[in-house]
Design a protein around this motif. Structure first.
Motif, PDB file in Angstrom:
ATOM      1  N   TYR A 179      -4.911  50.945  56.186  1.00  0.00           N
ATOM      2  CA  TYR A 179      -6.206  51.594  56.385  1.00  0.00           C
ATOM      3  C   TYR A 179      -6.652  52.403  55.167  1.00  0.00           C
ATOM      4  O   TYR A 179      -7.778  52.867  55.107  1.00  0.00           O
ATOM      5  CB  TYR A 179      -6.142  52.538  57.589  1.00  0.00           C
ATOM      6  N   ARG A 212      -0.964  47.084  59.504  1.00  0.00           N
ATOM      7  CA  ARG A 212      -2.256  47.046  58.798  1.00  0.00           C
ATOM      8  C   ARG A 212      -2.429  48.274  57.894  1.00  0.00           C
ATOM      9  O   ARG A 212      -1.984  49.378  58.209  1.00  0.00           O
ATOM     10  CB  ARG A 212      -3.405  46.966  59.795  1.00  0.00           C
ATOM     11  N   PRO A 219      -9.344  47.194  58.342  1.00  0.00           N
ATOM     12  CA  PRO A 219      -7.982  47.190  57.789  1.00  0.00           C
ATOM     13  C   PRO A 219      -7.475  45.768  57.538  1.00  0.00           C
ATOM     14  O   PRO A 219      -7.875  44.812  58.198  1.00  0.00           O
ATOM     15  CB  PRO A 219      -7.162  47.874  58.882  1.00  0.00           C
TER      16      PRO A 219
END
Length: 418
Positions: free
Chosen positions: A9, A7, A63
């Motif tokens: 961020y 993911r 995210p």
């Protein structure tokens, strides 16, 4: 259901995490992702973070899963789509959604929908747009690579030519004409060569340039001049690195007429300007490779624009029809997307590989999301096989296939890595 996913961020902040997916709604579909190939667009997304046009501004709190060139299995289907999709079947997907003017796309914009994950939830707009496709091929990697191939196909379709005295655009490259692929020995360039040789609208002359001799040699090994000739195409490879005047040399190859279609496969000023210089009358230059510099520019000859009808355009991806064509040509064994692949890895290698993509030599990097495996060049399998017999077996398999990844290699990997 839990998923493992990489993911985003924020700028250069990628994390491999395990988290819970929400239960799907009646208009959603749960899928298991098997393969995803890493795109240079994902690198741009990762380094820009929230400054990327497709990434939400609140990505620090919410995210998104990266990766958009993926394929896998359908696990669970919401009530709305049960007439069209069934659990246990394979899927391919078109990530360029363009839903109601939104730039949201998997791999850039969704918390639960992206390719570098073990499981994901496909939102209703994907099915509504016809961007989720049932796939019946033997391998997952070919469906993953159908997306980058569709970008190439879209570029060939988007080029256009005109007629003097008529306000008409004839779409597609000029059949039987002269085509140049500049900086064309990289992964996408190899895919473009494959398509140019085997599509239904082929050039008579195809010139491929690069400045990397190793990449050019590999391209020549994959695409022989004899094979090209059997397709009705004269194929010429040119290393422009040490040429005093590359544009003049390329013009000589066309006997002074210039090229009908030129594709620039690198966002380099000299490459784009060279493309403009070698256009013939009514020549179309397609700026294929997207830059990260918002001020990227180059000089073009406006005299030729006015008097020779030269024109410049750019494409940023293919549409669903292009994806379907890519899958169809692959299933018919007319094209082989594996020509773009040089590295294989597991989900644990995604974050580092994505953030360092421009520094990693070779072509496309293919990820199998359910395994842990250091990103490994296919040409290094034999060396790694000295300490790991699994790599030795993979090396033997690809050696039988011109050194290219293949269905047999994929099946062996999925059975022997965890």
């Amino acid at each position: 259901m839990k998923t493992k996913a990489v993911r985003l961020y924020g700028a250069s902040d990628l994390r491999l995490e395990e988290f819970e997916l929400p239960e799907i709604k009646e208009d959603e579909i749960l899928v298991e992702i098997i393969s995803d190939s890493i795109c240079m667009s994902s690198y741009k997304c990762a380094i820009l973070g929230e400054n990327h046009k497709r990434v939400p501004k609140d990505v620090h709190e919410n995210p998104i899963i990266i990766g958009h060139e993926f394929a896998g299995n359908i696990v669970k289907v919401g009530k709305k789509w049960q007439h069209q999709f069934k659990p246990g079947t394979k899927f391919a997907q078109q990530p360029a959604l363009n839903y109601k003017g939104s730039m949201a796309s998997p791999g850039y914009s969704y918390m639960y929908f992206g390719g570098d994950a073990t499981y994901a939830v496909i939102p209703q707009e994907v099915m509504e747009l016809g961007c989720l496709l049932n796939y019946e091929g033997d391998s997952y990697y070919e469906a993953s690579l159908a997306e980058p191939m569709s970008c190439i196909i879209g570029a060939f379709h988007a080029n256009y030519h005109t007629e003097m005295g008529k306000y008409v655009h004839h779409m597609g490259i000029k059949e039987g004409g002269k085509t140049a692929i500049l900086a064309g020995a990289g992964p996408m360039g190899l895919g473009a060569i494959d398509y140019a040789l085997h599509c239904d609208r082929r050039p008579g002359l195809l010139v491929v340039t690069d400045v990397d001799e190793k990449r050019l040699r590999r391209a020549e090994q994959i695409f022989s001049k004899e094979e090209a000739k059997s397709c009705g195409v004269e194929l010429v490879f040119v290393n422009t690195r040490n040429l005093e005047n590359p544009a003049a040399y390329l013009m000589e190859i066309t006997e002074g007429t210039g090229f009908d279609d030129v594709f620039a496969f690198a966002p380099v000023k000299s490459v784009v300007e060279q493309g403009d210089k070698i256009l013939g009358r009514d020549g179309c230059l397609n700026f294929f490779a997207g830059p990260t510099d918002i001020k990227f520019s180059g000089e073009i000859n406006y005299y030729n624009v006015h008097y020779a009808s030269t024109h410049i355009m750019g494409t940023t991806g293919g549409n669903t029809d292009d994806l379907i064509e890519s899958l169809k040509l692959t299933e018919q064994r007319l094209i082989n997307p594996a020509v773009m692949l040089t590295h294989i890895g597991g989900l644990d290698s995604v974050a580092e590989a994505t953030l360092n993509l421009p520094k990693i030599p070779g072509g496309k990097k293919l990820i199998y999301t359910h395994i842990n495996m250091e990103l490994t060049a296919i040409e290094d399998f034999e060396e790694k096989g000295k300490t790991d017999p699994r790599f030795s077996e993979l090396a033997a398999i690809v050696k039988k296939n011109k050194g290219l990844w293949c269905t047999e290699a994929e099946k062996y990997l999925l059975q022997n890595w965890k």
